[in-house]
Structure formats: C-alpha cells, structure tokens
Design a protein around this motif. Structure first.
Motif, mmCIF file in Angstrom:
data_model
loop_
_atom_site.group_PDB
_atom_site.id
_atom_site.type_symbol
_atom_site.label_atom_id
_atom_site.label_comp_id
_atom_site.label_asym_id
_atom_site.label_seq_id
_atom_site.Cartn_x
_atom_site.Cartn_y
_atom_site.Cartn_z
ATOM 1 N N ASN A 194 -26.472 -13.528 1.856
ATOM 2 C CA ASN A 194 -27.154 -13.411 0.569
ATOM 3 C C ASN A 194 -28.407 -14.269 0.534
ATOM 4 O OD1 ASN A 194 -27.263 -12.637 -2.383
ATOM 5 N ND2 ASN A 194 -27.138 -14.869 -2.552
ATOM 6 N N ASP A 195 -28.391 -15.412 1.196
ATOM 7 C CA ASP A 195 -29.571 -16.270 1.235
ATOM 8 C C ASP A 195 -30.721 -15.568 1.968
ATOM 9 O OD1 ASP A 195 -27.994 -18.191 0.007
ATOM 10 O OD2 ASP A 195 -27.371 -19.065 1.923
ATOM 11 N N ALA A 236 -21.218 -15.015 3.604
ATOM 12 C CA ALA A 236 -21.848 -15.369 2.325
ATOM 13 C C ALA A 236 -23.294 -15.781 2.503
ATOM 14 C CB ALA A 236 -21.053 -16.486 1.655
ATOM 15 N N GLU A 260 -14.722 -13.361 -6.848
ATOM 16 C CA GLU A 260 -14.633 -14.389 -7.884
ATOM 17 C C GLU A 260 -13.294 -14.286 -8.616
ATOM 18 O OE1 GLU A 260 -16.473 -17.387 -10.635
ATOM 19 O OE2 GLU A 260 -16.796 -16.765 -8.569
ATOM 20 N N ASP A 307 -28.004 -14.596 -7.536
ATOM 21 C CA ASP A 307 -27.901 -16.040 -7.702
ATOM 22 C C ASP A 307 -26.410 -16.369 -7.705
ATOM 23 O OD1 ASP A 307 -27.800 -18.692 -8.533
ATOM 24 O OD2 ASP A 307 -29.435 -18.464 -9.981
ATOM 25 N N ARG A 308 -25.958 -17.071 -6.681
ATOM 26 C CA ARG A 308 -24.528 -17.342 -6.551
ATOM 27 C C ARG A 308 -23.979 -18.150 -7.727
ATOM 28 N NH1 ARG A 308 -24.942 -19.211 -1.992
ATOM 29 N NH2 ARG A 308 -24.783 -17.331 -0.714
ATOM 30 N N HIS A 358 -18.767 -22.301 -2.018
ATOM 31 C CA HIS A 358 -19.877 -22.254 -1.066
ATOM 32 C C HIS A 358 -20.501 -23.633 -0.875
ATOM 33 C CE1 HIS A 358 -24.117 -21.639 0.110
ATOM 34 N NE2 HIS A 358 -23.624 -20.659 0.853
ATOM 35 N N ARG A 398 -23.186 -7.221 -5.264
ATOM 36 C CA ARG A 398 -22.810 -7.794 -6.555
ATOM 37 C C ARG A 398 -21.347 -7.482 -6.877
ATOM 38 N NH1 ARG A 398 -26.589 -10.344 -9.351
ATOM 39 N NH2 ARG A 398 -25.064 -10.566 -11.024
ATOM 40 N N HIS A 429 -18.914 -9.673 -4.830
ATOM 41 C CA HIS A 429 -18.920 -11.050 -5.305
ATOM 42 C C HIS A 429 -18.089 -11.181 -6.589
ATOM 43 C CE1 HIS A 429 -22.041 -11.983 -2.350
ATOM 44 N NE2 HIS A 429 -21.885 -13.264 -2.669
ATOM 45 N N LEU A 438 -17.078 -19.124 -6.794
ATOM 46 C CA LEU A 438 -17.623 -18.885 -5.459
ATOM 47 C C LEU A 438 -18.747 -19.863 -5.141
ATOM 48 C CD1 LEU A 438 -17.825 -15.005 -4.980
ATOM 49 C CD2 LEU A 438 -16.299 -16.626 -3.848
ATOM 50 N N HIS A 439 -19.563 -20.153 -6.135
ATOM 51 C CA HIS A 439 -20.654 -21.105 -5.926
ATOM 52 C C HIS A 439 -20.093 -22.472 -5.546
ATOM 53 C CE1 HIS A 439 -24.419 -23.222 -6.394
ATOM 54 N NE2 HIS A 439 -23.869 -24.027 -7.285
#
Length: 235
Positions: A173-174, A170, A145, A180-181, A191, A138, A141, A187-188
């Motif tokens: 994380n999945d 990245a 960001e 939750d990205r 991605h 976290r 990230h 970043l989301h």
C-alpha cells in the motif's frame, strides 16, 4: 547444511519469510533472486519449476515452495518460537484461517495494480484495473480490520508467522498509495508495531542491499550459481 531462502526483489512477498526466519532463531542463509529476469531464468527453474519466490531449501536438502508451506515449515522447525500454534488446537485453526486469507484475498487484491504497472497499461484498460484494484484493496483492509478486532496480533495474543506475512504484503500500500492506513485503527496499530520490529528492519535492509544487522541466526548470502553447483559458502 543450512536452510536457504530464495527471496525475490524488489518488493517480494518473500519479505514475510525473512522476518519469520529471524523470529525463529534457526540458522539460515539467503539467496537473492532479482525479478523478473533471474526468477524466470532456466537456472532458477531448477530451484522452483514455476519460477516464483519464495522457495526454501531445507536443512536436509528438500525444496519447499509457496509462502504458506514455507512458514509452516519454519514454525514446525522452531516450536519454541510460537510462529505456528500447536497443531490440533483452536489457535492453530484460527492461525490457518488468517494466513489463508492473507495469502489469497489480501495478496490478490493488489494484483490488478501490479499488473497495470508492470505492463505499462494506459487509457481505459489502465483505469479499469486501477479502479478494480483500489476497490479490492480497501475491501480486504476493512475485512481484516474486523477479523483483527481487539486482538493484539492477527492470530491472537502473540505474534505469529501470519504477522510476518502480513507485513510483507501490507507495505505494498505504501507503494501504490491506495489508502490511509489510519482509517483502519487496529491494522494501523499492528503495522506500526511490526514496523518497529528489528526483524522487519533487517528484512527491509536486506531487500534494499543495505547493511543489515540480524537479530536471529542469519549466516549470510549465497549465490544462485553456487547453490546449483553445490558450493554454498556464505558471503
């Protein structure tokens, strides 16, 4: 003789080097290295003495190890690709800052989670490592960001090898389901744009042994045995 990238599966950080090779337009071959069995074998140590992936055998027969060195090499061999900004420019300095952060803090944040999983830890030891890992993931990230800010790509106005490397890490994380990205909007967005890239689709298919259509100059797979014996006709 063409470059050969030795990439680790499953879920190896080599993913970013495959994406970068696709973006580069350079002709290249791939050699699949299963982890942990093949990567730790004496045969593969003839390629990389410390038994890690990725490794790159260059077109002139040298061996380059470590993602940062490999990505820099690919960029230098394809200056028109923009994968690495021109040396000596502010853009080059910023690119190296971002890539170094990804290769150290971002990569390492997942290490406690991988260790706990790969060593089948239980009880308090498992909880301690998992808690540590989730906190670190976290934090990096949030840091990334802020570093990204309003830029469309990690190193500025166009995609670079840093974005390719980011995508390879990245996606962990999945796998671990830490966050939750969407809580990190910049970043989301990055991605999701990378996820739609044909080179990313190609790298994912290659890793999973699926039919893969290259948009670059991929020349096929070669077997480790054939590389070591000096016979590298692609399959």
């Amino acid at each position: 003789m063409y470059p050969i990238l030795f990439y680790g599966v499953p879920e190896g950080c080599s993913f970013g080097s495959i994406v970068a090779l696709e973006w580069s337009g350079l002709p290249y071959q791939l050699c699949r290295i299963d982890m942990p069995d093949v990567v730790s074998s004496e045969a593969y140590r003839r390629i990389n003495p410390v038994a890690e992936t990725p490794s790159l055998r260059t077109a002139d027969g040298r061996q380059v190890h470590q993602s940062i060195a490999i990505l820099q090499h690919i960029g230098a061999q394809s200056p028109g690709s923009g994968l690495v900004p021109p040396q000596g420019t502010p853009g080059f300095d910023h690119f190296n800052e971002v890539l170094a952060f990804l290769n150290t803090d971002f990569f390492e944040s997942f290490s406690p989670l991988w260790y706990a999983m790969e060593h089948c830890l239980e009880g308090s030891e498992q909880r301690t490592l998992t808690t540590m890992g989730r906190h670190k993931v976290r934090k990096v990230h949030a840091d990334l960001e802020r570093m990204l800010g309003a830029r469309p790509w990690l190193a500025g106005g166009q995609r670079t090898a840093a974005d390719a490397y980011f995508m390879g890490i990245a996606r962990w994380n999945d796998f671990h389901q830490v966050l939750d990205r969407r809580d990190f909007p910049a970043l989301h967005d990055l991605h999701e744009r990378l996820k739609a890239e044909p080179a990313v689709h190609f790298a994912h298919a290659v890793e999973h042994g699926e039919a893969a259509r290259s948009g670059g100059a991929f020349l096929g797979h070669v077997a480790l045995h054939d590389v070591l014996e000096g016979t590298t006709a692609p399959s």
